[in-house]
Design a protein around this motif. Sequence first.
Motif, PDB file in Angstrom:
ATOM      1  N   SER A 167      -1.025 -15.498   9.590  1.00  0.00           N
ATOM      2  CA  SER A 167      -1.079 -15.071  10.991  1.00  0.00           C
ATOM      3  C   SER A 167      -2.352 -14.276  11.259  1.00  0.00           C
ATOM      4  O   SER A 167      -2.990 -14.431  12.307  1.00  0.00           O
ATOM      5  CB  SER A 167       0.148 -14.237  11.361  1.00  0.00           C
ATOM      6  OG  SER A 167       0.256 -13.098  10.529  1.00  0.00           O
ATOM      7  N   ARG A 168      -2.758 -13.462  10.315  1.00  0.00           N
ATOM      8  CA  ARG A 168      -3.996 -12.672  10.483  1.00  0.00           C
ATOM      9  C   ARG A 168      -5.231 -13.570  10.382  1.00  0.00           C
ATOM     10  O   ARG A 168      -6.222 -13.333  11.049  1.00  0.00           O
ATOM     11  CB  ARG A 168      -4.061 -11.564   9.447  1.00  0.00           C
ATOM     12  CG  ARG A 168      -3.035 -10.484   9.707  1.00  0.00           C
ATOM     13  CD  ARG A 168      -3.322  -9.279   8.824  1.00  0.00           C
ATOM     14  NE  ARG A 168      -2.549  -8.163   9.278  1.00  0.00           N
ATOM     15  CZ  ARG A 168      -2.903  -7.354  10.272  1.00  0.00           C
ATOM     16  NH1 ARG A 168      -4.015  -7.550  10.909  1.00  0.00           N
ATOM     17  NH2 ARG A 168      -2.132  -6.356  10.628  1.00  0.00           N
TER      18      ARG A 168
ATOM     19  N   PRO B  94      -5.292 -21.793  23.455  1.00  0.00           N
ATOM     20  CA  PRO B  94      -4.345 -22.881  23.220  1.00  0.00           C
ATOM     21  C   PRO B  94      -2.911 -22.353  23.069  1.00  0.00           C
ATOM     22  O   PRO B  94      -2.693 -21.215  22.651  1.00  0.00           O
ATOM     23  CB  PRO B  94      -4.836 -23.506  21.914  1.00  0.00           C
ATOM     24  CG  PRO B  94      -6.282 -23.130  21.828  1.00  0.00           C
ATOM     25  CD  PRO B  94      -6.368 -21.772  22.470  1.00  0.00           C
ATOM     26  N   SER B  95      -1.956 -23.204  23.387  1.00  0.00           N
ATOM     27  CA  SER B  95      -0.546 -22.830  23.251  1.00  0.00           C
ATOM     28  C   SER B  95      -0.218 -22.570  21.790  1.00  0.00           C
ATOM     29  O   SER B  95      -0.946 -22.996  20.882  1.00  0.00           O
ATOM     30  CB  SER B  95       0.344 -23.958  23.778  1.00  0.00           C
ATOM     31  OG  SER B  95       0.271 -25.082  22.910  1.00  0.00           O
TER      32      SER B  95
ATOM     33  N   LEU C 126      -1.873 -24.219  18.512  1.00  0.00           N
ATOM     34  CA  LEU C 126      -2.453 -23.400  17.449  1.00  0.00           C
ATOM     35  C   LEU C 126      -1.822 -23.737  16.100  1.00  0.00           C
ATOM     36  O   LEU C 126      -2.516 -23.821  15.086  1.00  0.00           O
ATOM     37  CB  LEU C 126      -2.287 -21.913  17.750  1.00  0.00           C
ATOM     38  CG  LEU C 126      -3.145 -21.347  18.878  1.00  0.00           C
ATOM     39  CD1 LEU C 126      -2.747 -19.910  19.176  1.00  0.00           C
ATOM     40  CD2 LEU C 126      -4.625 -21.432  18.535  1.00  0.00           C
ATOM     41  N   SER C 127      -0.499 -23.932  16.095  1.00  0.00           N
ATOM     42  CA  SER C 127       0.179 -24.247  14.831  1.00  0.00           C
ATOM     43  C   SER C 127      -0.301 -25.587  14.285  1.00  0.00           C
ATOM     44  O   SER C 127      -0.503 -25.729  13.076  1.00  0.00           O
ATOM     45  CB  SER C 127       1.699 -24.225  15.000  1.00  0.00           C
ATOM     46  OG  SER C 127       2.142 -25.316  15.759  1.00  0.00           O
TER      47      SER C 127
ATOM     48  N   MET D 156       5.986 -19.981  14.375  1.00  0.00           N
ATOM     49  CA  MET D 156       6.203 -18.540  14.314  1.00  0.00           C
ATOM     50  C   MET D 156       4.944 -17.817  13.816  1.00  0.00           C
ATOM     51  O   MET D 156       4.619 -16.733  14.291  1.00  0.00           O
ATOM     52  CB  MET D 156       7.387 -18.220  13.400  1.00  0.00           C
ATOM     53  CG  MET D 156       7.773 -16.769  13.428  1.00  0.00           C
ATOM     54  SD  MET D 156       9.243 -16.457  12.470  1.00  0.00           S
ATOM     55  CE  MET D 156       8.517 -15.757  11.022  1.00  0.00           C
ATOM     56  N   THR D 157       4.227 -18.435  12.902  1.00  0.00           N
ATOM     57  CA  THR D 157       2.983 -17.842  12.399  1.00  0.00           C
ATOM     58  C   THR D 157       1.941 -17.796  13.501  1.00  0.00           C
ATOM     59  O   THR D 157       1.259 -16.778  13.682  1.00  0.00           O
ATOM     60  CB  THR D 157       2.460 -18.644  11.188  1.00  0.00           C
ATOM     61  OG1 THR D 157       3.466 -18.653  10.175  1.00  0.00           O
ATOM     62  CG2 THR D 157       1.172 -18.068  10.643  1.00  0.00           C
ATOM     63  N   ALA D 158       1.830 -18.876  14.267  1.00  0.00           N
ATOM     64  CA  ALA D 158       0.894 -18.908  15.390  1.00  0.00           C
ATOM     65  C   ALA D 158       1.292 -17.875  16.439  1.00  0.00           C
ATOM     66  O   ALA D 158       0.437 -17.192  17.013  1.00  0.00           O
ATOM     67  CB  ALA D 158       0.846 -20.307  16.000  1.00  0.00           C
ATOM     68  N   GLN D 159       2.600 -17.737  16.679  1.00  0.00           N
ATOM     69  CA  GLN D 159       3.080 -16.739  17.642  1.00  0.00           C
ATOM     70  C   GLN D 159       2.723 -15.336  17.173  1.00  0.00           C
ATOM     71  O   GLN D 159       2.319 -14.487  17.964  1.00  0.00           O
ATOM     72  CB  GLN D 159       4.602 -16.855  17.833  1.00  0.00           C
ATOM     73  CG  GLN D 159       5.186 -15.851  18.797  1.00  0.00           C
ATOM     74  CD  GLN D 159       4.665 -16.018  20.208  1.00  0.00           C
ATOM     75  OE1 GLN D 159       4.519 -17.124  20.690  1.00  0.00           O
ATOM     76  NE2 GLN D 159       4.367 -14.918  20.871  1.00  0.00           N
TER      77      GLN D 159
END
Length: 123
Positions: free
Chosen positions: A12-13, A35-36, A40-41, A49-52
Amino acid sequence: MSLSPDDSEPASRQVASAIRGEISAGDLAPGAKIPSVRKLSERFGVAVMTAQSAVEILRSEGLIYTSPGRGSFVRSGPPSDQAPTGSPEFIEITKHLGTLQAAVTDLARRVAQLEEAADQQSS
């Protein structure tokens, strides 16, 4: 673009860092829609969830803002008035809280979906 599995930094970072770089370089200008989470994912090869979580990190840093139903956008002007201030430890904890908040929100959504599915099966 794929992330480095050898990097000790969480995915995520790494995603947040890549987007931050695009903002700094001007590839994502102030007011531009990022991007949504789903895009992104796909782009970075990570879970939604990581992209969020990456979006939450950028939001907690004051680099972007989210408009419900519209998406997330690059904030115009320096984020200094929105970014957390204080010791480096405080800022790091604040960033982690943003990530945790995103994870809890996603888990709550998933539990609600499971409960709904269970209710439909028992009916």
